[in-house]
Design a protein around this motif. Sequence first.
Motif, PDB file in Angstrom:
ATOM      1  N   LYS A   9       0.802  -1.247  -0.112  1.00 51.91           N
ATOM      2  CA  LYS A   9       0.114   0.070   0.037  1.00 51.91           C
ATOM      3  C   LYS A   9       1.041   1.041   0.019  1.00 51.91           C
ATOM      4  O   LYS A   9       0.755   2.383  -0.739  1.00 51.91           O
ATOM      5  N   LYS A  10       1.875   1.276   0.850  1.00 45.55           N
ATOM      6  CA  LYS A  10       2.755   2.584   0.783  1.00 45.55           C
ATOM      7  C   LYS A  10       3.631   2.623  -0.336  1.00 45.55           C
ATOM      8  O   LYS A  10       3.603   3.775  -1.052  1.00 45.55           O
ATOM      9  N   LEU A  11       3.830   1.588  -1.084  1.00 40.25           N
ATOM     10  CA  LEU A  11       4.795   1.508  -2.061  1.00 40.25           C
ATOM     11  C   LEU A  11       3.793   1.857  -3.171  1.00 40.25           C
ATOM     12  O   LEU A  11       4.447   2.928  -4.064  1.00 40.25           O
ATOM     13  N   ILE A  12       2.672   1.618  -3.269  1.00 43.54           N
ATOM     14  CA  ILE A  12       1.769   1.959  -4.439  1.00 43.54           C
ATOM     15  C   ILE A  12       1.622   3.447  -4.405  1.00 43.54           C
ATOM     16  O   ILE A  12       1.466   4.361  -5.207  1.00 43.54           O
ATOM     17  N   GLU A  13       1.435   3.964  -3.134  1.00 40.35           N
ATOM     18  CA  GLU A  13       1.302   5.325  -2.795  1.00 40.35           C
ATOM     19  C   GLU A  13       2.321   6.241  -3.333  1.00 40.35           C
ATOM     20  O   GLU A  13       2.259   7.239  -4.110  1.00 40.35           O
ATOM     21  N   ILE A  14       3.606   5.801  -3.219  1.00 35.05           N
ATOM     22  CA  ILE A  14       4.838   6.422  -3.797  1.00 35.05           C
ATOM     23  C   ILE A  14       4.801   6.355  -5.095  1.00 35.05           C
ATOM     24  O   ILE A  14       4.976   7.369  -6.013  1.00 35.05           O
ATOM     25  N   MET A  15       4.392   5.194  -5.783  1.00 30.83           N
ATOM     26  CA  MET A  15       4.610   4.967  -7.299  1.00 30.83           C
ATOM     27  C   MET A  15       3.615   5.948  -7.796  1.00 30.83           C
ATOM     28  O   MET A  15       3.715   6.561  -9.184  1.00 30.83           O
ATOM     29  N   LEU A  16       2.098   5.967  -7.289  1.00 28.60           N
ATOM     30  CA  LEU A  16       1.031   6.910  -7.885  1.00 28.60           C
ATOM     31  C   LEU A  16       1.573   8.331  -7.880  1.00 28.60           C
ATOM     32  O   LEU A  16       1.261   9.219  -8.934  1.00 28.60           O
ATOM     33  N   LYS A  17       2.175   8.767  -6.875  1.00 27.26           N
ATOM     34  CA  LYS A  17       2.652  10.041  -6.714  1.00 27.26           C
ATOM     35  C   LYS A  17       3.487  10.325  -7.961  1.00 27.26           C
ATOM     36  O   LYS A  17       3.405  11.587  -8.194  1.00 27.26           O
ATOM     37  N   HIS A  18       4.286   9.671  -8.330  1.00 29.09           N
ATOM     38  CA  HIS A  18       5.272   9.845  -9.618  1.00 29.09           C
ATOM     39  C   HIS A  18       4.960   9.393 -10.680  1.00 29.09           C
ATOM     40  O   HIS A  18       5.753   9.330 -11.840  1.00 29.09           O
ATOM     41  N   GLY A  19       3.580   8.755 -10.757  1.00 26.72           N
ATOM     42  CA  GLY A  19       3.300   8.301 -12.070  1.00 26.72           C
ATOM     43  C   GLY A  19       3.719   6.843 -12.625  1.00 26.72           C
ATOM     44  O   GLY A  19       3.692   6.829 -13.770  1.00 26.72           O
ATOM     45  N   LEU A  20       4.435   6.165 -11.615  1.00 25.29           N
ATOM     46  CA  LEU A  20       4.976   4.711 -12.103  1.00 25.29           C
ATOM     47  C   LEU A  20       3.702   3.751 -12.037  1.00 25.29           C
ATOM     48  O   LEU A  20       3.052   3.843 -11.201  1.00 25.29           O
ATOM     49  N   LYS A  21       3.771   2.871 -12.781  1.00 20.83           N
ATOM     50  CA  LYS A  21       3.254   1.614 -12.694  1.00 20.83           C
ATOM     51  C   LYS A  21       3.913   0.259 -12.573  1.00 20.83           C
ATOM     52  O   LYS A  21       5.083   0.346 -12.823  1.00 20.83           O
ATOM     53  N   GLY A  22       3.243  -0.671 -12.055  1.00 22.24           N
ATOM     54  CA  GLY A  22       3.998  -2.049 -11.870  1.00 22.24           C
ATOM     55  C   GLY A  22       3.103  -3.359 -11.765  1.00 22.24           C
ATOM     56  O   GLY A  22       1.798  -3.133 -11.791  1.00 22.24           O
ATOM     57  N   THR A  23       3.618  -4.268 -11.410  1.00 23.39           N
ATOM     58  CA  THR A  23       3.039  -5.669 -11.384  1.00 23.39           C
ATOM     59  C   THR A  23       3.040  -6.192 -10.015  1.00 23.39           C
ATOM     60  O   THR A  23       4.381  -6.173  -9.733  1.00 23.39           O
ATOM     61  N   PHE A  24       2.204  -6.677  -9.654  1.00 22.66           N
ATOM     62  CA  PHE A  24       2.332  -7.314  -7.841  1.00 22.66           C
ATOM     63  C   PHE A  24       1.813  -8.718  -8.045  1.00 22.66           C
ATOM     64  O   PHE A  24       0.801  -9.036  -8.418  1.00 22.66           O
ATOM     65  N   ASN A  25       2.703  -9.477  -7.799  1.00 24.13           N
ATOM     66  CA  ASN A  25       2.696 -10.964  -8.117  1.00 24.13           C
ATOM     67  C   ASN A  25       2.478 -11.422  -6.655  1.00 24.13           C
ATOM     68  O   ASN A  25       3.062 -11.651  -5.617  1.00 24.13           O
ATOM     69  N   ILE A  26       1.262 -12.434  -6.543  1.00 28.01           N
ATOM     70  CA  ILE A  26       0.516 -12.656  -5.248  1.00 28.01           C
ATOM     71  C   ILE A  26       0.692 -14.094  -5.279  1.00 28.01           C
ATOM     72  O   ILE A  26       0.161 -15.054  -6.194  1.00 28.01           O
ATOM     73  N   ASN A  27       0.647 -14.601  -4.159  1.00 29.78           N
ATOM     74  CA  ASN A  27       0.497 -16.168  -3.569  1.00 29.78           C
ATOM     75  C   ASN A  27      -0.964 -16.083  -3.024  1.00 29.78           C
ATOM     76  O   ASN A  27      -1.116 -15.711  -1.907  1.00 29.78           O
ATOM     77  N   SER A  28      -1.817 -16.681  -3.728  1.00 38.10           N
ATOM     78  CA  SER A  28      -3.402 -16.597  -3.435  1.00 38.10           C
ATOM     79  C   SER A  28      -3.773 -17.359  -2.263  1.00 38.10           C
ATOM     80  O   SER A  28      -4.764 -17.259  -1.766  1.00 38.10           O
ATOM     81  N   GLY A  29      -2.666 -18.436  -2.009  1.00 35.14           N
ATOM     82  CA  GLY A  29      -3.075 -19.353  -0.699  1.00 35.14           C
ATOM     83  C   GLY A  29      -2.470 -18.949   0.591  1.00 35.14           C
ATOM     84  O   GLY A  29      -2.544 -19.547   1.563  1.00 35.14           O
ATOM     85  N   PHE A  30      -2.168 -17.523   0.442  1.00 31.18           N
ATOM     86  CA  PHE A  30      -1.307 -17.052   1.595  1.00 31.18           C
ATOM     87  C   PHE A  30      -2.020 -15.588   2.056  1.00 31.18           C
ATOM     88  O   PHE A  30      -1.677 -14.939   2.721  1.00 31.18           O
ATOM     89  N   PHE A  31      -3.290 -15.389   1.574  1.00 35.95           N
ATOM     90  CA  PHE A  31      -3.885 -14.177   2.134  1.00 35.95           C
ATOM     91  C   PHE A  31      -4.108 -14.012   3.515  1.00 35.95           C
ATOM     92  O   PHE A  31      -4.457 -15.309   4.187  1.00 35.95           O
ATOM     93  N   ASP A  32      -3.755 -13.073   4.328  1.00 34.39           N
ATOM     94  CA  ASP A  32      -3.931 -12.819   5.605  1.00 34.39           C
ATOM     95  C   ASP A  32      -2.974 -13.751   6.490  1.00 34.39           C
ATOM     96  O   ASP A  32      -3.599 -14.234   7.650  1.00 34.39           O
ATOM     97  N   LYS A  33      -2.092 -13.777   6.144  1.00 33.14           N
ATOM     98  CA  LYS A  33      -0.971 -14.634   6.833  1.00 33.14           C
ATOM     99  C   LYS A  33       0.148 -13.939   7.375  1.00 33.14           C
ATOM    100  O   LYS A  33       0.438 -13.087   6.547  1.00 33.14           O
ATOM    101  N   GLU A  34       0.746 -14.093   8.551  1.00 34.71           N
ATOM    102  CA  GLU A  34       2.164 -13.653   8.884  1.00 34.71           C
ATOM    103  C   GLU A  34       3.046 -13.923   7.801  1.00 34.71           C
ATOM    104  O   GLU A  34       3.156 -15.180   7.528  1.00 34.71           O
ATOM    105  N   PHE A  35       3.987 -12.974   7.844  1.00 31.38           N
ATOM    106  CA  PHE A  35       4.982 -13.441   6.548  1.00 31.38           C
ATOM    107  C   PHE A  35       6.432 -12.734   7.185  1.00 31.38           C
ATOM    108  O   PHE A  35       6.606 -11.643   7.256  1.00 31.38           O
ATOM    109  N   ASN A  36       7.590 -13.468   7.080  1.00 28.51           N
ATOM    110  CA  ASN A  36       8.831 -13.372   7.231  1.00 28.51           C
ATOM    111  C   ASN A  36       8.981 -12.767   8.635  1.00 28.51           C
ATOM    112  O   ASN A  36       9.764 -11.633   8.824  1.00 28.51           O
ATOM    113  N   GLY A  37       8.249 -12.815   9.539  1.00 28.06           N
ATOM    114  CA  GLY A  37       8.208 -12.144  10.836  1.00 28.06           C
ATOM    115  C   GLY A  37       7.716 -10.925  10.961  1.00 28.06           C
ATOM    116  O   GLY A  37       7.632 -10.175  11.899  1.00 28.06           O
TER     117      GLY A  37
END
Length: 286
Positions: free
Chosen positions: A29-57
């Motif tokens: 969310k914060k990354l996308i806010e920065i991207m949109l502020k400067h007109g950048l676009k990108g692709t976000f690659n998602i593991n659909s089996g891990f929604f709402d899980k703790e990750f890397n501590g």
Amino acid sequence: MSKRNFMLFPNFCQKAVTLSYDDGVRQDKKLIEIMLKHGLKGTFNINSGFFDKEFNGQTTGRMTKEEALSLYVNSGMEVACHGYKHLPLLNLDLSVVNNEIATDRKELENLFGKIINGMAYSFGHCSDDIVSVLKTCGIKYSRTTVSTQSFSIPNDWLKAPATCHHKDPKLMDLAKEFISIEQNPYSLTKEPLLFSLWGHSYEFDRDDNWKVIEEFAEYIGGRKDVWYATWGEIYSYVTAFDSLEYSMDGTKVYNPSGVTIYYNNYGKPFEIKPLETVTVGEKGIL
């Protein structure tokens, strides 16, 4: 010289920039806010089996389905596959690889209501056998973790490298080099340039270095001569250009795709609209 030397990106740009970030964590969310502020676009690659899980501590963990749907759709970013459970593909039987990719694609398509045929490899792992599985699953492009520190357009879209990770110590040097390069449209000696950045947004919290992406985005964003696009948009555009059909004498070109193509004919730019045939004179295109 290849045919791509004649290619221009949309709006007659000779350069494109894209970002690719993995895992679907809340720091996106914060990354996308920065991207949109400067007109950048990108692709976000998602593991659909891990929604709402703790990750890397990380206490923020991964997003819920509802959070992901709201964030990515409302921001105009692309969503792509990253493996259902983020498994190390090289360690798996190919039948399990197939399930890992096919399930992720199906779940993401059901959630976002659109065709999703892009991907980034979990852990960056790929092989020829894994690429064959991706093809059977309908994946058209997949980003690796290979960083070339160059600005080349991929030739093998299912083993696509990136320019660099955001932690590369040469990040800003590469960005400045990319922007400073002046393409001579009359020489046709080079293809258009692509700067592709990758990483994980949770790293910015972990390493306390959000200033890295903020500086990069401020510097490279908001330029009229750069096309800011997702990986999927770049793949679709380049493959549409590659599909152009030429008359025997090279004086006519037909665009069979649904994408308007921007063409550099020896320093004279023009557009080829979908399903349009353009006559370019006696000199021809090639």
